[in-house]
Design a protein around this motif. Structure first.
Motif, PDB file in Angstrom:
ATOM      1  N   SER A  35     -14.800   3.380 -17.301  1.00 35.93           N
ATOM      2  CA  SER A  35     -15.285   4.447 -16.424  1.00 35.93           C
ATOM      3  C   SER A  35     -15.336   4.007 -14.972  1.00 35.93           C
ATOM      4  CB  SER A  35     -16.681   4.896 -16.865  1.00 35.93           C
ATOM      5  OG  SER A  35     -17.651   3.902 -16.544  1.00 35.93           O
ATOM      6  N   GLY A  36     -15.075   2.711 -14.713  1.00 37.67           N
ATOM      7  CA  GLY A  36     -15.141   2.174 -13.367  1.00 37.67           C
ATOM      8  C   GLY A  36     -16.479   1.580 -13.007  1.00 37.67           C
ATOM      9  N   ARG A  37     -17.434   1.594 -13.954  1.00 38.66           N
ATOM     10  CA  ARG A  37     -18.776   1.055 -13.690  1.00 38.66           C
ATOM     11  C   ARG A  37     -18.773  -0.456 -13.836  1.00 38.66           C
ATOM     12  NH1 ARG A  37     -23.367   0.070 -17.023  1.00 38.66           N
ATOM     13  NH2 ARG A  37     -22.109   0.710 -18.827  1.00 38.66           N
ATOM     14  N   CYS A  38     -19.432  -1.128 -12.916  1.00 38.34           N
ATOM     15  CA  CYS A  38     -19.564  -2.588 -12.991  1.00 38.34           C
ATOM     16  C   CYS A  38     -20.599  -2.925 -14.047  1.00 38.34           C
ATOM     17  CB  CYS A  38     -19.977  -3.156 -11.641  1.00 38.34           C
ATOM     18  SG  CYS A  38     -20.079  -4.967 -11.636  1.00 38.34           S
TER      19      CYS A  38
ATOM     20  N   ARG B 258     -18.979   0.201  -8.203  1.00 36.62           N
ATOM     21  CA  ARG B 258     -18.044   0.984  -9.014  1.00 36.62           C
ATOM     22  C   ARG B 258     -16.646   0.927  -8.394  1.00 36.62           C
ATOM     23  NH1 ARG B 258     -20.614   4.376 -12.682  1.00 36.62           N
ATOM     24  NH2 ARG B 258     -18.600   5.332 -13.100  1.00 36.62           N
TER      25      ARG B 258
ATOM     26  N   ARG C  62     -12.980   3.485  -8.706  1.00 39.44           N
ATOM     27  CA  ARG C  62     -12.599   4.819  -9.177  1.00 39.44           C
ATOM     28  C   ARG C  62     -11.834   4.721 -10.495  1.00 39.44           C
ATOM     29  NH1 ARG C  62      -8.909   9.503  -6.195  1.00 39.44           N
ATOM     30  NH2 ARG C  62      -9.102  10.996  -7.920  1.00 39.44           N
ATOM     31  N   SER C  63     -12.155   5.631 -11.410  1.00 37.52           N
ATOM     32  CA  SER C  63     -11.440   5.757 -12.680  1.00 37.52           C
ATOM     33  C   SER C  63     -10.670   7.070 -12.669  1.00 37.52           C
ATOM     34  CB  SER C  63     -12.435   5.735 -13.840  1.00 37.52           C
ATOM     35  OG  SER C  63     -11.799   6.020 -15.064  1.00 37.52           O
TER      36      SER C  63
ATOM     37  N   GLU D 128     -25.788   0.670  -9.551  1.00 35.04           N
ATOM     38  CA  GLU D 128     -24.880   1.783  -9.867  1.00 35.04           C
ATOM     39  C   GLU D 128     -23.781   1.940  -8.812  1.00 35.04           C
ATOM     40  OE1 GLU D 128     -24.167   4.206 -12.190  1.00 35.04           O
ATOM     41  OE2 GLU D 128     -25.294   2.895 -13.513  1.00 35.04           O
TER      42      GLU D 128
ATOM     43  N   PHE E  68     -15.558  -4.527 -14.775  1.00 37.87           N
ATOM     44  CA  PHE E  68     -15.663  -3.068 -14.714  1.00 37.87           C
ATOM     45  C   PHE E  68     -15.170  -2.457 -16.019  1.00 37.87           C
ATOM     46  CE2 PHE E  68     -15.188  -4.810 -10.514  1.00 37.87           C
ATOM     47  CZ  PHE E  68     -16.126  -4.127  -9.762  1.00 37.87           C
TER      48      PHE E  68
END
Length: 339
Positions: A78-81, A95, A97-98, A92, A75
């Motif tokens: 931004s918390g995106r995988c 994810r 949380r960021s 999408e 990740f």
């Protein structure tokens, strides 16, 4: 149960403690995995991989991304995988949380509410922290096994000082000195003056006034979790109550509270003083403040243990409670209105 105000900047950790190793902190009952990026900014992610809930904090950094230590999902800040083993392109929905972060006054701060409302210009900063006429003494991250609002009560209350801090912050015979308080927006200010009295123990040796002093205490509580105590002394009769503080001892004791959960918090503290840095004096001051804040810790943790016991109990209020009542009302409003 205490309701939390989420849309606020909370102290997360000393900047000195956050580097390229992943560390974890708990804020408002949420676990965060924290680290510095290669450029030096601070990233804070939810500390749970959405695959099997393995803590990301037991994973490893791959550049500025965290690789989960269980199955390798990775990740970014931004918390995106960005990597999912066996998948060419992670969806999408993969994810975590960021949390927005900022740095001020040697602290990392985190925004626990809606990210779009995180305004870094509103992170707390005391101008004296950067003033060449003052020096900074960084303190500790003191774990207090107590609800953070009990510590907030303490930091809105000058009256406990003469009973709890007799060896550090108090002078005898001043139990009935008048206390005043007022609400200013989302801040409560509590103050009192002690006129023509001796120096408090913690000030002894810092300046020779040749006699008694006029002493002030202004407690500024910025809801939900910041307290700044402006306290100092000037020679009696030289006009300090009227605003003349040209020849004085002045300190700001800054308390940045991290609510962990309903029964624990961390008290980050530092001191800003209107005198140059001096290793010997600073260490003595740090030691005395550490003693004083541990005296508070002892009382607050005992209160929490009593609050946890089943009992028939109706809280009584004294006149000296007005400031903390105002403070708690502000926190309740912030939590209810989500401001």
């Amino acid at each position: 149960m205490t309701a939390y105000a989420y849309n606020a900047w909370y102290p997360l950790a000393w900047s000195r403690d956050i580097g390229r190793d992943i560390v974890t902190r708990r804020v408002l009952e949420e676990d965060l995995a924290i680290y510095r990026t290669e450029e030096g900014s601070v990233a804070a992610l939810e500390d749970a991989c959405p695959h099997r809930l393995a803590p990301l904090s037991i994973g490893r950094l791959q550049g500025d991304a965290i690789q989960c230590g269980y199955h390798g999902l990775t990740f970014d800040c931004s918390g995106r995988c960005v990597i999912a083993p066996g998948m060419a392109r992670p969806p999408e929905s993969f994810r975590v949380r960021s949390y927005p972060t900022a740095e001020s006054m040697g602290m990392v701060w985190v925004w626990m509410g809606e990210p779009a409302r995180a305004d870094r210009s509103q992170v707390f900063h005391l101008p004296e922290y950067d003033d060449a006429g003052y020096s900074v003494v960084e303190g500790d991250a003191l774990l207090v096994q107590s609800n953070y609002l009990s510590l907030a009560d303490n930091l809105c209350d000058p009256t406990h000082v003469v009973y709890v801090h007799q060896s550090t912050l108090a002078s005898a015979g001043r139990e009935e000195t008048r206390v005043q308080h007022e609400r200013q927006g989302n801040k409560v200010v509590t103050w009192r003056w002690v006129i023509d009295g001796p120096l408090i123990p913690i000030f002894e040796g810092l300046k020779d006034f040749g006699g008694n002093v006029d002493r002030w205490h202004y407690y500024h509580y910025h809801a939900p979790s910041i307290a700044v105590i402006d306290f100092g002394s000037a020679r009696t009769g030289t006009g300090a109550p009227e605003g003349n503080r040209e020849d004085c001892i002045q300190m700001y004791a800054c308390h940045f509270i991290t609510p962990i959960d309903q029964r624990s918090c961390v008290q980050h503290w530092l001191c800003i003083k209107n005198s140059p840095a001096d290793p010997q004096i600073d260490e003595r001051l740090r030691s005395n403040l550490r003693l004083a804040f541990n005296e508070d810790k002892r009382v607050l943790e005992a209160i929490q243990r009593n609050e946890d016991k089943p009992r028939q109990w109706h809280r009584i209020h004294l006149g000296l409670d007005g400031s903390s009542i105002k403070m708690r009302r502000i926190v309740e409003e912030m939590a209810a209105e989500k401001i």
